[in-house]
Design an enzyme around this catalytic site. Structure first.
Site, PDB file in Angstrom:
ATOM      1  N   SER A 256       0.829  -1.202   0.000  1.00 24.40           N
ATOM      2  CA  SER A 256       0.000   0.000   0.000  1.00 24.40           C
ATOM      3  C   SER A 256       0.872   1.265   0.000  1.00 24.40           C
ATOM      4  O   SER A 256       1.725   1.424  -0.876  1.00 24.40           O
ATOM      5  CB  SER A 256      -0.957  -0.054   1.196  1.00 24.40           C
ATOM      6  OG  SER A 256      -1.951   0.924   1.096  1.00 24.40           O
TER       7      SER A 256
ATOM      8  N   GLU B  39      -9.659  -3.843  -6.296  1.00 26.84           N
ATOM      9  CA  GLU B  39      -9.240  -2.755  -5.404  1.00 26.84           C
ATOM     10  C   GLU B  39      -9.234  -1.387  -6.083  1.00 26.84           C
ATOM     11  O   GLU B  39      -9.009  -1.272  -7.288  1.00 26.84           O
ATOM     12  CB  GLU B  39      -7.910  -3.065  -4.736  1.00 26.84           C
ATOM     13  CG  GLU B  39      -6.730  -3.381  -5.604  1.00 26.84           C
ATOM     14  CD  GLU B  39      -5.498  -3.543  -4.723  1.00 26.84           C
ATOM     15  OE1 GLU B  39      -5.135  -2.568  -4.056  1.00 26.84           O
ATOM     16  OE2 GLU B  39      -4.917  -4.639  -4.696  1.00 26.84           O
TER      17      GLU B  39
END
Length: 262
Positions: free
Chosen positions: A109, A203
């Site tokens: 991330s 995502e």
């Protein structure tokens, strides 16, 4: 902790050129090799502790000790604090005697964005790059310009646009969010080390990974994109319950082992 770590895991709190870190070692870790781990959390949350389970699984899969950087967080510490801490930890590894050819850098991330930004700093400072870069669901574009940000907003159970917007502004501080130092998607990607990118199809940051892989490939980087259908942001953190998460971590370990043996 809520997430158990592997039996025999040794956890040491260490300072790496002033950066607070956790060193995770298994009894059978090959200490001639090392993994530098940069955790996610939108640059504003997360810690070595919150990511200890995932980092320890990477240590097991790769057969190498993992140094997890507890880098300083925004908004109290905007850019370049986190990047400075990552740089301190990496250079400490080299000073400790690790050959760059036996080191992998991995981030999930926001940590994936940080890991990529670190590669650009190393290139600029003519510090030898690691043998491998691994990006898990990396956040590489703080401007949130990817089509998947809107398209997958209802699909991704983990990330929301609003959180990313606020966090990105907090981290960028005085910089424009399109600045390649905070959004490495827009950087010159030449001479990056061999790179593995893992991303879920559902995502919001899917396009960060796909655009990055395209641009890195065009810049001559050896890049491998592994896309997992139906998966969400950072799904590897669910390795306790999901076989696909464990398979993804095994693939990361295999990539690191291959690169560090080359």
């Amino acid at each position: 902790s809520a997430n158990p770590t592997p039996a025999g895991l040794k956890v040491e709190q260490v300072s790496a050129n002033g950066a607070a870190c956790e060193l995770l070692t298994m009894p059978d870790s090959d200490t001639s090799r090392a993994v530098l781990y940069l955790h996610g959390g939108g640059f504003v949350v997360g810690s070595a502790l919150s990511h200890r389970e995932l980092a320890s699984r990477v240590a097991v899969a790769s057969g190498a000790p993992a140094l997890v950087v507890d880098y300083r967080l925004a908004p109290e510490h905007p850019f370049p604090a986190a990047l400075d801490d990552a740089f301190s930890a990496y250079t400490a590894m080299l000073e400790f005697g690790h050959s760059p050819g036996r080191v992998a850098v991995i981030g999930d991330s926001a940590g994936g964005g940080l890991a990529t930004a670190l590669m650009l700093v190393l290139r600029e400072m003519t510090v030898p790059a690691p043998a491998a870069l691994v990006l898990i669901s990396p956040w590489l574009d703080l401007t949130l310009s990817g089509a998947s940000v809107a398209a997958n907003d209802r699909l991704d159970p983990v990330l929301r646009h609003d959180f990313l917007d606020v966090s990105g502004r907090a981290y960028a501080g005085d910089l424009h969010r399109s600045d390649p130092r905070v959004s490495p998607l827009y950087a010159d990607l030449r001479r990056l080390p061999p790179t593995l990118v893992q991303v879920g199809s559902d995502e919001v940051l899917l396009d960060d990974s796909t655009r990055f892989a395209d641009r890195a490939w065009a810049a001559g980087v050896e890049v491998e994109l592994q896309r997992f259908e139906g998966m969400w942001h950072d799904f590897q953190t669910a390795a306790m319950t999901l076989a696909i998460s464990r398979e993804a971590i095994t693939a990361i370990g295999a990539f690191i082992r291959r690169r560090l043996a080359a």
